[in-house]
Motif scaffolding. Structure first.
Motif, PDB file in Angstrom:
ATOM      1  N   LYS A   1       0.834  -1.184   0.000  1.00  0.00           N
ATOM      2  CA  LYS A   1       0.000   0.000   0.000  1.00  0.00           C
ATOM      3  C   LYS A   1       0.875   1.243   0.000  1.00  0.00           C
ATOM      4  O   LYS A   1       1.963   1.251   0.564  1.00  0.00           O
ATOM      5  CB  LYS A   1      -0.930   0.009   1.222  1.00  0.00           C
ATOM      6  CG  LYS A   1      -1.953  -1.124   1.228  1.00  0.00           C
ATOM      7  CD  LYS A   1      -2.857  -1.028   2.446  1.00  0.00           C
ATOM      8  CE  LYS A   1      -3.892  -2.147   2.446  1.00  0.00           C
ATOM      9  NZ  LYS A   1      -4.794  -2.065   3.636  1.00  0.00           N
ATOM     10  N   GLY A   2       0.406   2.279  -0.634  1.00  0.00           N
ATOM     11  CA  GLY A   2       1.155   3.520  -0.682  1.00  0.00           C
ATOM     12  C   GLY A   2       1.710   3.797  -2.064  1.00  0.00           C
ATOM     13  O   GLY A   2       1.890   2.899  -2.893  1.00  0.00           O
ATOM     14  N   ARG A   3       1.988   5.045  -2.308  1.00  0.00           N
ATOM     15  CA  ARG A   3       2.450   5.468  -3.628  1.00  0.00           C
ATOM     16  C   ARG A   3       3.863   4.990  -3.936  1.00  0.00           C
ATOM     17  O   ARG A   3       4.151   4.523  -5.048  1.00  0.00           O
ATOM     18  CB  ARG A   3       2.388   6.999  -3.716  1.00  0.00           C
ATOM     19  CG  ARG A   3       2.571   7.555  -5.111  1.00  0.00           C
ATOM     20  CD  ARG A   3       2.294   9.053  -5.137  1.00  0.00           C
ATOM     21  NE  ARG A   3       2.273   9.553  -6.496  1.00  0.00           N
ATOM     22  CZ  ARG A   3       3.356   9.944  -7.163  1.00  0.00           C
ATOM     23  NH1 ARG A   3       4.548   9.902  -6.566  1.00  0.00           N
ATOM     24  NH2 ARG A   3       3.261  10.393  -8.397  1.00  0.00           N
ATOM     25  N   LEU A   4       4.768   5.088  -2.944  1.00  0.00           N
ATOM     26  CA  LEU A   4       6.161   4.742  -3.185  1.00  0.00           C
ATOM     27  C   LEU A   4       6.364   3.268  -3.542  1.00  0.00           C
ATOM     28  O   LEU A   4       7.007   2.967  -4.559  1.00  0.00           O
ATOM     29  CB  LEU A   4       7.011   5.119  -1.966  1.00  0.00           C
ATOM     30  CG  LEU A   4       8.497   4.744  -2.049  1.00  0.00           C
ATOM     31  CD1 LEU A   4       9.157   5.438  -3.220  1.00  0.00           C
ATOM     32  CD2 LEU A   4       9.214   5.085  -0.747  1.00  0.00           C
ATOM     33  N   PRO A   5       5.854   2.308  -2.759  1.00  0.00           N
ATOM     34  CA  PRO A   5       6.096   0.903  -3.129  1.00  0.00           C
ATOM     35  C   PRO A   5       5.477   0.515  -4.469  1.00  0.00           C
ATOM     36  O   PRO A   5       6.077  -0.269  -5.220  1.00  0.00           O
ATOM     37  CB  PRO A   5       5.464   0.118  -1.972  1.00  0.00           C
ATOM     38  CG  PRO A   5       4.522   1.053  -1.315  1.00  0.00           C
ATOM     39  CD  PRO A   5       5.108   2.405  -1.490  1.00  0.00           C
ATOM     40  N   ILE A   6       4.291   1.046  -4.798  1.00  0.00           N
ATOM     41  CA  ILE A   6       3.681   0.728  -6.092  1.00  0.00           C
ATOM     42  C   ILE A   6       4.519   1.306  -7.232  1.00  0.00           C
ATOM     43  O   ILE A   6       4.702   0.672  -8.279  1.00  0.00           O
ATOM     44  CB  ILE A   6       2.234   1.260  -6.150  1.00  0.00           C
ATOM     45  CG1 ILE A   6       1.396   0.640  -5.025  1.00  0.00           C
ATOM     46  CG2 ILE A   6       1.606   0.949  -7.499  1.00  0.00           C
ATOM     47  CD1 ILE A   6       1.324  -0.876  -5.074  1.00  0.00           C
ATOM     48  N   MET A   7       5.062   2.488  -7.017  1.00  0.00           N
ATOM     49  CA  MET A   7       5.930   3.081  -8.037  1.00  0.00           C
ATOM     50  C   MET A   7       7.207   2.273  -8.211  1.00  0.00           C
ATOM     51  O   MET A   7       7.695   2.069  -9.329  1.00  0.00           O
ATOM     52  CB  MET A   7       6.262   4.529  -7.657  1.00  0.00           C
ATOM     53  CG  MET A   7       7.115   5.268  -8.682  1.00  0.00           C
ATOM     54  SD  MET A   7       7.585   6.925  -8.113  1.00  0.00           S
ATOM     55  CE  MET A   7       5.964   7.671  -7.959  1.00  0.00           C
TER      56      MET A   7
END
Length: 750
Positions: free
Chosen positions: A194-200
């Protein structure tokens, strides 16, 4: 406490105590070793910190099992020493801390064994870089499938182990448990990232919102040509023995302390809490529901935690208990829900005793706003922390309000101007002084500095090698910790620990060397003939061990005052200089305008947060004639309950008036005149820094007759007049004792 049970019912059951006593403790705590260790090494706290102020220690139960949850973990091993020392001095409770297993060696390991600490293996301590890179092949339809390129999961990973993503641009990397190994290049994780950084990191895509959701659902996989991200793998850690030791300690009526963030850091907000703290509480109650376990939140609030002679406030929140329905859920295999709700309770409790901000710049703006809001006298340290907390909560709630956005921009600009001139906010007031006054003040302070230098320079020269070594090694260790961590920003959380450890190692060696050199000189020529011939050499060596530390300690005390004076010289020089005096004058005008703006915004938004905003002010409104301040608060007295932020875990007290909710249950306004905290200053300076109650009755407090009802304006006015009259009487008495007239100044603040 939380469920209204009497004290007898909250104590651990006799059966639990007998059962726990039969089992041999894995990490036993010896009372005399614990007390001896704290008595010996508490001097480190007194030397490193200028002030450690406990707040709310009366809330800590004196009997029964307690799980202390402390945050933020901003000072590595120093946090544990400060917490243990405060609890022993203020509440007479001994607490065994959970300590990282990798740290249980050398002096730290020896000290942890003396205090009954429980070593804990952590996955992040055993994480190692893995081969290859990883990515999400289908982040929308199958977000738990991880695919690798050049990986070898069958040899390097294991079920129950953890996968760590790297940190980026000061943002901590995410971690997740491994649930299944499909092959050398495929694994499945327990839950999606979850979160923007890990998905990016795992997709290479930029169509990601703040919550980590992909906005372009037509694109199923990762970005075209994206190779993947590097990662680390950690083995499965068996914590059975750790939980067993904790359960036995708590069920037998002992205390356990834990920093639930999982590791030290230097961030301005709380890290996500680890599930271990919830498992310890629920597991203890599942084995013995009647043991009476209570959880006490502890806020470790530092002002420049890594700096020598800094300040700290250790704040204890209201104890609370885990509801029985959560314990039943935990016992009936509904552990995820029970653990999640318990973690929410702990997080809310910690939020009420800590100051959190999304980033360092925001925290600096909040502190600047607090100084601009409080334009009157200097606030006590605990009140500073409380005001910072309220402003941080207000910013969190109204951060999108145009008034807050505009105010934060103005405060940031004001802070930039202060940094440009290299002065502090309180020094802007020097611009009000006339030129002759500035010159006289400057000359007077320079003279004071020259006098103090006589006591500072010898000790500074003698101790200089230790200063150099502590600074060099602490910065080196900070860089190493930063490189090995995914959550640290600058690694400052380890600096205080290494400064103390290096000083403890180098100082005895240095003093021993100086004592030997002194003995040799006496042997050669009796110290140029100043030492009589009958003086034995061993006595000279012993005298060296007394004289050299005394010189160093004297330099420390004189240097502390001298440094404050030295920092005050620059704004005085700027006021004299024709080129810079105009800038300071304009900055003072800017400060006055900004202060009025801060007060206006707080007055506008405060009632939206707290229904009793006007009755629970910490400082007076400088733009109102009546001050709009609870005068009891201004005198440092707990006359009203602090306003409770949204979702606070504090449990409301039933059948009490608003003005008595913040008073302990065994106190009331009818006997408030007999409380020692009415003293403007306890008789001992050290006592004022180590007690949360301000001393007992008759220990330096001025006599105050019992008050009548304070639930009306007349009652508060009467109380205010009595307090002010007593304070004036006490001030006159102190001036007579010091030989200073009532019209003169006792001292000049640096």
């Amino acid at each position: 406490m939380a469920d209204g049970k009497p004290a007898e019912e909250r104590r651990p059951s006799v059966v639990a105590r007998m059962k726990a006593s039969k089992e041999k403790e894995l990490y036993p705590m010896s009372d005399w070793k614990y007390d001896a260790f704290l008595h010996t090494f508490s001097v480190l706290v007194d030397l490193f910190f200028r002030e450690v102020h406990p707040r709310g220690a009366w809330r800590v139960p004196r009997t029964g099992p307690i799980l202390f949850v402390a945050a933020p973990h901003a000072n590595q091993f120093v946090d544990g020493l400060v917490l243990q020392r405060t609890l022993k001095n203020e509440a007479q409770r001994r607490v065994g801390l959970l300590i990282a297993e990798k740290s249980v060696h050398g002096f730290i390991g020896w000290g942890s064994r003396q205090t009954g600490s429980v070593p804990v293996g952590r996955a992040q301590d055993k994480a190692k870089p893995a081969s290859g890179v990883i990515y999400l092949p289908d982040p929308i339809n199958d977000p738990t499938l991880i695919r690798g390129v050049g990986t070898n999961f069958e040899k390097e990973a294991e079920v129950g182990g953890m996968l760590f993503l790297p940190s980026t641009k000061g943002e901590s990397g995410s971690s997740i448990d491994i649930s299944k190994i499909i092959g050398p290049e495929e694994i499945r994780i327990k839950r999606p990232f979850k979160g923007r950084l890990p998905i990016m990191q795992l997709t290479g895509r930029d169509d990601i919102d703040e919550k980590g959701n992909l906005t372009n659902t037509e694109l199923k996989g990762s970005k075209d040509g994206y190779q993947g991200t590097k990662f680390k793998l950690a083995p499965h850690i068996d914590q059975t023995e750790v939980y067993k030791a904790v359960f036995n300690r708590l069920r037998s009526g002992g205390c356990i302390g834990i920093f639930p963030e999982g590791g030290s850091h230097d961030r301005t907000e709380l890290l996500p809490l680890k599930a271990g703290v919830a498992i310890m509480a629920l597991g203890t109650l599942a084995g013995d529901p009647d043991c009476g376990l209570q959880i006490v939140p502890v806020g470790m609030n530092y002002f420049h935690a890594h700096k020598f002679r800094s300040r700290a406030v250790v704040e204890f929140g209201a104890p609370f208990q885990i509801p029985r329905d959560l314990v039943e859920k935990y016992k009936n295999n509904e552990r995820r829900d029970a653990i999640g709700q318990t973690l929410d309770m702990v997080h809310q409790a910690l939020s009420a005793v800590t100051v959190s901000a999304p980033d360092y710049d925001t925290l600096m703006c909040i502190q600047a706003a607090r100084r601009l809001y409080n334009t009157g006298k200097k606030l006590p340290l605990p009140m500073v922390v409380e005001l910072n907390r309220r402003l941080a909560v207000g910013f969190s709630k109204f951060k999108d309000d145009p008034r807050i956005i505009d105010l934060m921009d103005n405060v940031k600009d004001y802070n930039k101007q202060l940094r440009y001139l290299n002065i502090r906010d309180h020094q802007v007031a020097y611009a009000k002084m006339t030129l002759p006054t500035v010159i006289v003040t400057l000359l007077y302070r320079v003279a004071k500095l020259l006098v103090l230098s006589v006591g500072v320079i010898p000790g500074f020269v003698l101790f200089a090698p230790v200063f150099v070594a502590t600074k060099y090694i602490s910065h080196k260790k900070a860089k190493e910790a930063l490189a090995a961590s995914s959550v640290k920003i600058q690694g400052r959380d380890v600096m205080a620990t290494w400064k103390l450890l290096v000083a403890m190692a180098f100082a005895p060696v240095l003093y021993n060397l100086y004592s030997i050199l002194l003995s040799v000189k006496v042997y050669q020529d009796h110290l140029w003939g100043y030492v009589p011939e009958w003086v034995p050499f061993w006595l000279v060596f012993v005298a060296g061990w007394i004289v050299f530390p005394a010189i160093t300690f004297g330099a420390l005390r004189f240097g502390e005052v001298g440094m404050d004076i030295l920092k005050s010289l620059r704004p005085l020089v700027l006021c004299i200089s024709p080129t810079s005096s105009y800038n300071i004058q304009k900055l003072r005008e800017r400060r006055a305008e900004l202060s009025e703006k801060v007060v206006k915004v707080i007055n506008d938004l405060g009632p939206d947060m707290y229904e009793d905003f006007e009755q629970t002010r910490l400082v007076s409104d400088p733009f109102r004639e009546d001050g709009a301040l609870s005068l009891m608060k201004e005198a440092g007295l707990p006359d009203k309950t602090a306003p409770t932020p949204p979702d606070s875990p504090y449990l409301s007290r039933k059948n009490t008036t608003r003005s008595s909710q913040a008073i302990p249950r065994n106190e009331s306004f009818s006997n408030i005149g007999a409380i020692g905290m009415f003293a403007t200053r306890p008789p001992s300076r050290s006592r004022s820094r180590s007690s949360s109650s301000g001393g007992g009755f008759g220990s330096g407090g001025f006599p105050v007759s019992g008050f009548t009802s304070l639930d009306t304006n007349e009652g508060f006015n009467e109380a205010s007049n009595k307090i002010r009259a007593a304070m004036r009487q006490r001030g006159q008495l102190r001036r007579r004792k010091s030989g200073v007239s009532s019209d003169g100044e006792a001292s000049e603040g640096a």
